[in-house]
Enzyme design. Structure first.
Site, PDB file in Angstrom:
ATOM      1  N   ASP A 130      -4.610  -4.782  -2.313  1.00 15.34           N
ATOM      2  CA  ASP A 130      -4.104  -3.569  -1.663  1.00 15.34           C
ATOM      3  C   ASP A 130      -4.470  -3.541  -0.170  1.00 15.34           C
ATOM      4  O   ASP A 130      -5.077  -2.581   0.317  1.00 15.34           O
ATOM      5  CB  ASP A 130      -4.643  -2.303  -2.341  1.00 15.34           C
ATOM      6  CG  ASP A 130      -4.528  -2.338  -3.847  1.00 15.34           C
ATOM      7  OD1 ASP A 130      -3.550  -2.908  -4.348  1.00 15.34           O
ATOM      8  OD2 ASP A 130      -5.414  -1.779  -4.522  1.00 15.34           O
ATOM      9  N   GLU A 155       4.243   2.748  -6.845  1.00 13.61           N
ATOM     10  CA  GLU A 155       2.963   3.044  -6.205  1.00 13.61           C
ATOM     11  C   GLU A 155       2.840   2.270  -4.900  1.00 13.61           C
ATOM     12  O   GLU A 155       3.773   1.578  -4.480  1.00 13.61           O
ATOM     13  CB  GLU A 155       1.805   2.704  -7.145  1.00 13.61           C
ATOM     14  CG  GLU A 155       1.794   1.260  -7.619  1.00 13.61           C
ATOM     15  CD  GLU A 155       0.699   0.990  -8.655  1.00 13.61           C
ATOM     16  OE1 GLU A 155       0.086   1.960  -9.138  1.00 13.61           O
ATOM     17  OE2 GLU A 155       0.457  -0.186  -8.961  1.00 13.61           O
TER      18      GLU A 155
END
Length: 459
Positions: free
Chosen positions: A41, A218
């Site tokens: 991420d 997401e």
């Protein structure tokens, strides 16, 4: 992009980048050797001195992750150096709300002379979640925890993780967040505090039907492209460990609606073919005999002058417990859609390409939306005559004389499919040599990648 043909006498290919040593178990506990290893991420920012910093989720292969948000830096987006962590553990307020042992999916922005880092705390499968804020005068700290930005509980429809800070065309900051549950939301941010101007949940900009097997949308990241006067929402779909992929929608307003290449709204949960929403620009792939990569996703986007880059994590097909930072160059189609390079960044620049360098044997990857996991490459032969495959083929290719090729494919009897791709002199990470690649979209909005195999004329 305007490129002077007179200046492009020869094509310049990248030099060999540093080797990414995969599965480096000897350095599992040696953080100074974690250049791109254990990156999940990633979010990027460039500081005024020209240094690129990446902050990322707490992860570790081969043992429990230490909490605190990882920080790395680079001067060229190629060579990466470990810096340290933002915190020594999970901040008290976040832990008391979520009981999450680590911190997830940070993002960082700068307001005035201070850096504002947003972090998420939660546990898997729960929306008892917390997004907090830390500030510092330097990306290398020290950082001060400023507490809650937004939190969600078990009775809420939304999920307070995956923060992203974006400025609109007028310079006003906005806060984007969300994962699974009711989807991705956006609401205005107060730059004087770094916190919300109004209470949530905000405007919904992307969602998926709960009937979808994984239901995942997401990792939102929004950028504004002034050339096309559009906002672009990048989001990751499906399972983060197996079939993650990055999709894009664009909008005229920062609050949406965001639509894909075919005009489908990313927030439409009623559309029957949920797998087909979003312009898929990055998914698992394999070139030739190389094992390839799976589950690339949760990206950030860097605008660096006129250049754009996507930074994301990906997992090697041989062992998906490992994760690595990938940086790829973004190119833009003439009608304003981002497409990404099939190869990791090694310093390549868009250039005029002599036509003689295009013909030859290629491998192509078609990033179809319905494919889960890895796409295997297929062979494509571009003949000097402008034919594809064989001289008597009905498939042809044309070149604009600069760096764009159009593939005209009609041999399947279903009418012509047009694929417009842009050429980029790159580094072939699979075969460890310079080569020519292409990236683009077909006339249905499907991303196409290509890599030239015969490179005997390269330096």
């Amino acid at each position: 992009m305007n490129i002077s043909k007179k200046e492009a006498v020869t094509v310049t290919y990248p030099v060999e980048p540093p080797d990414t040593r995969l599965f480096d178990t000897a350095n599992n506990n040696n953080e100074s050797a974690w250049t791109t290893t254990n990156t999940h991420d990633p979010s990027v920012i460039k500081t005024e001195d020209g240094t690129y910093y990446v902050v990322s989720t707490d992860v570790k292969v081969g043992g429990p992750a230490q909490a605190g948000i990882m920080v790395r830096k680079s001067k060229d987006l190629i060579h990466w150096q470990w810096v340290g962590r933002v915190f020594d553990g999970v901040p008290k307020e976040a832990y008391e709300w979520t009981k999450g042992p680590t911190l997830w999916a940070p993002d960082v922005a700068k307001f005035g002379d201070r850096y504002y880092l947003y972090y998420a705390s939660s546990t898997f499968g729960s929306n008892q979640s917390f997004i907090g804020l830390a500030t510092a005068s330097s990306m290398e700290g020290p950082w001060t925890d400023e507490g809650e930005v937004i939190k969600t509980g078990l009775g809420d429809k939304q999920n307070a993780i995956d923060p992203n800070i974006v400025r609109d065309a007028d310079g006003n900051p906005w806060f984007v967040y969300g994962s699974f549950f009711s989807g991705i939301h956006i609401l205005p941010l107060d730059p004087s505090t770094g916190k919300l101007k109004e209470s949530g949940p905000g405007t919904l900009v992307a969602a998926r039907s709960t009937a979808q097997e994984s239901g995942a949308v997401e990792g939102p990241y929004i950028v504004y492209n002034p050339q096309f006067k559009k906002y672009y929402l990048f989001a990751s779909y499906d399972s983060l460990s197996s079939d993650y992929n990055v999709r894009v929608g664009r909008a005229d307003s920062i609050t949406g609606p965001y639509v894909d290449y075919n005009g489908r709204n990313l927030a439409d949960t009623e559309y029957e073919a949920q797998f087909d929403i979003g312009t898929k620009i990055l998914g698992g792939y394999r070139f030739g005999e190389d094992p390839g990569w799976v589950a690339p996703g949760h990206n950030s986007v860097l605008q660096d002058g006129d250049d754009y880059y996507i930074l994301h994590h990906a997992r090697p097909e041989q062992d998906t417990n490992w994760m690595y930072l990938h940086v790829r160059k973004i190119l833009w189609t003439e009608d304003g859609w981002p497409v990404v390079s099939p190869e990791r960044y090694a310093g390549e620049k868009v250039q005029v390409i002599p036509k003689k360098e295009i013909a030859g044997e290629w491998e192509t990857v078609e990033q179809l939306t319905m494919i889960d996991g890895q796409v295997e490459s297929e062979s494509l032969k571009l003949l000097p005559s402008g034919k594809i495959g064989l001289e008597d083929s009905g498939d042809t290719w044309t070149f604009d004389g600069d760096h764009t090729v159009t593939l005209h494919l009609n041999s399947d009897g279903n009418g012509e499919t047009s694929v417009k791709v842009m050429l980029l002199p790159s580094w072939d990470w699979e075969l460890n040599r310079p080569t020519l690649v292409f990236t683009g979209l077909n006339d249905a909005g499907v991303a196409w990648w290509g890599k030239k195999l015969d490179s005997s004329d390269k330096p």
